[in-house]
Scaffold this motif. Structure first.
Motif, short mmCIF file in Angstrom:
data_model
loop_
_atom_site.label_atom_id
_atom_site.label_comp_id
_atom_site.label_asym_id
_atom_site.label_seq_id
_atom_site.Cartn_x
_atom_site.Cartn_y
_atom_site.Cartn_z
N THR A 142 0.83 -1.20 0.00
CA THR A 142 0.00 0.00 0.00
C THR A 142 0.87 1.25 0.00
O THR A 142 0.57 2.23 -0.70
N VAL A 143 1.95 1.23 0.78
CA VAL A 143 2.90 2.36 0.79
C VAL A 143 3.50 2.55 -0.60
O VAL A 143 3.61 3.69 -1.10
N HIS A 144 3.87 1.45 -1.25
CA HIS A 144 4.43 1.55 -2.60
C HIS A 144 3.42 2.16 -3.57
O HIS A 144 3.79 2.94 -4.46
N ARG A 145 2.15 1.81 -3.41
CA ARG A 145 1.12 2.37 -4.29
C ARG A 145 1.01 3.89 -4.09
O ARG A 145 0.90 4.64 -5.07
N ILE A 146 1.05 4.33 -2.84
CA ILE A 146 0.98 5.77 -2.57
C ILE A 146 2.17 6.48 -3.22
O ILE A 146 2.03 7.55 -3.83
N ILE A 147 3.36 5.87 -3.12
CA ILE A 147 4.56 6.48 -3.70
C ILE A 147 4.46 6.53 -5.22
O ILE A 147 4.86 7.52 -5.85
N CYS A 148 3.92 5.47 -5.84
CA CYS A 148 3.73 5.48 -7.29
C CYS A 148 2.76 6.59 -7.71
O CYS A 148 2.92 7.20 -8.77
N TYR A 149 1.77 6.84 -6.87
CA TYR A 149 0.82 7.92 -7.15
C TYR A 149 1.50 9.29 -7.09
O TYR A 149 1.35 10.11 -8.01
N VAL A 150 2.25 9.55 -6.02
CA VAL A 150 2.89 10.87 -5.89
C VAL A 150 4.00 11.05 -6.91
O VAL A 150 4.33 12.18 -7.29
N GLN A 151 4.58 9.93 -7.39
CA GLN A 151 5.60 10.03 -8.43
C GLN A 151 5.01 10.66 -9.69
O GLN A 151 5.64 11.49 -10.34
N GLY A 152 3.78 10.28 -10.03
CA GLY A 152 3.15 10.83 -11.23
C GLY A 152 2.54 12.19 -11.03
O GLY A 152 2.11 12.83 -12.00
N THR A 153 2.49 12.66 -9.79
CA THR A 153 1.90 13.97 -9.50
C THR A 153 2.85 14.80 -8.65
O THR A 153 2.43 15.56 -7.79
N SER A 154 4.14 14.67 -8.91
CA SER A 154 5.16 15.26 -8.04
C SER A 154 5.18 16.78 -8.06
O SER A 154 5.71 17.41 -7.15
N THR A 155 4.60 17.39 -9.10
CA THR A 155 4.58 18.86 -9.16
C THR A 155 3.31 19.44 -8.55
O THR A 155 3.13 20.65 -8.54
N HIS A 156 2.42 18.59 -8.06
CA HIS A 156 1.22 19.08 -7.39
C HIS A 156 1.60 19.65 -6.02
O HIS A 156 2.56 19.19 -5.41
N GLY A 157 0.83 20.61 -5.55
CA GLY A 157 1.15 21.20 -4.24
C GLY A 157 0.10 22.20 -3.83
O GLY A 157 -1.08 22.07 -4.16
N LEU A 158 0.54 23.22 -3.11
CA LEU A 158 -0.34 24.25 -2.56
C LEU A 158 -0.18 25.55 -3.33
O LEU A 158 0.90 25.86 -3.83
N SER A 159 -1.27 26.33 -3.37
CA SER A 159 -1.25 27.61 -4.05
C SER A 159 -1.76 28.70 -3.12
O SER A 159 -2.75 28.52 -2.40
N PHE A 160 -1.06 29.84 -3.12
CA PHE A 160 -1.43 31.00 -2.30
C PHE A 160 -1.56 32.20 -3.23
O PHE A 160 -0.57 32.85 -3.55
N PRO A 161 -2.79 32.50 -3.68
CA PRO A 161 -2.97 33.55 -4.70
C PRO A 161 -2.75 34.96 -4.17
O PRO A 161 -2.97 35.24 -2.98
N THR A 162 -2.32 35.85 -5.05
CA THR A 162 -2.17 37.27 -4.72
C THR A 162 -3.53 37.89 -4.42
O THR A 162 -4.53 37.55 -5.06
#
Length: 240
Positions: A142-162
């Motif tokens: 299950t941990v490996h699956r989570i890591i495979c998921y974040v590998q494909g979405t590694s540039t996703h994150g948080l946004s703080f708009p002006t």
């Protein structure tokens, strides 16, 4: 006038201010007392990558994810669309024990740190973090699956708009008896400041609820505690 916020971690310092003159004065004062090097605008700090644009600031942990994938030995793995299968309920004593749990603990600890910019995996990481004492092969898969998921979405994150507003909006929910081993419910909440997500949590409740009403009230209580703390913090920073 204005406010200045200074963050110190070992020998690294991050400074921000609502007043550029105050910021300059503080940097001058510190450089007169300590040997310092000004690295300019914040771009990278403790695994956090900071991206500036006219529309605001965004954070991700792209390089941190790459290092995590390498630690797990999953460089050639195919990325997947979801961190966990929807119907999966992990159990404490299902499957064979891992001969050496150290890698499992290291990977889960890294995933916990990754939730700093990836709130969408908080629930999944909370699930696998329950088994640090006696992890099993199914838990590691299950941990490996989570890591495979974040590998494909590694540039996703948080946004703080002006120009973001300072209005707090909070959402919370709970999964009644979500833990199949203890029958404790799992609480989740997220808090937005304007359009920016600033606080979130996935947490197992500390006792069994006897009704759906009871576990919903417990979930609401956790969220209210966070709201009260955040309101106090914002008042200290002079945001009403």
């Amino acid at each position: 006038m204005g406010i200045v916020v200074l963050l110190v971690y070992v020998d690294d310092i991050v400074i921000t201010s609502s007043n550029s003159a105050l910021l300059g004065q503080l940097k001058t004062h510190l450089s007169e007392s300590f040997h310092m090097k000004d690295l300019g605008s914040l771009l990278y700090f403790l695994g956090l990558e900071v991206h500036h644009s006219p529309s605001g600031i965004s954070l991700n942990q792209h390089k941190y994810v790459s290092d995590l994938v390498a630690t797990a030995g999953l460089q050639g793995a195919t990325s997947i669309d979801t961190p966990m299968e929807l119907s999966v309920k992990l159990r404490k004593e299902e499957g064979d024990l891992l001969a050496d749990p150290s890698l499992y603990r290291k990977l889960v600890g890294s995933l916990v740190y990754l939730t700093m910019t990836r709130p969408n995996i908080s629930f999944d990481v909370q699930q696998v973090s329950q088994f640090l004492q006696t992890p099993r092969h199914l838990h590691l898969a299950t941990v490996h699956r989570i890591i495979c998921y974040v590998q494909g979405t590694s540039t996703h994150g948080l946004s703080f708009p002006t120009g973001n507003s300072t209005r707090l909006a909070t959402y919370n929910d709970a999964d009644w008896a979500g833990c199949v081993d203890t029958h404790h419910s799992i609480t989740g909440w997220c808090v937005f400041l304007g359009d920016a997500l600033i606080s979130w949590k996935s947490k197992k409740q500390d006792r069994v609820s006897k009704s759906s009403t009871e576990f919903e009230y417990r979930a609401m209580s956790f969220a209210w505690s966070e709201i009260i703390w955040l309101r106090g913090l914002l008042m200290e920073l002079d945001f009403s």
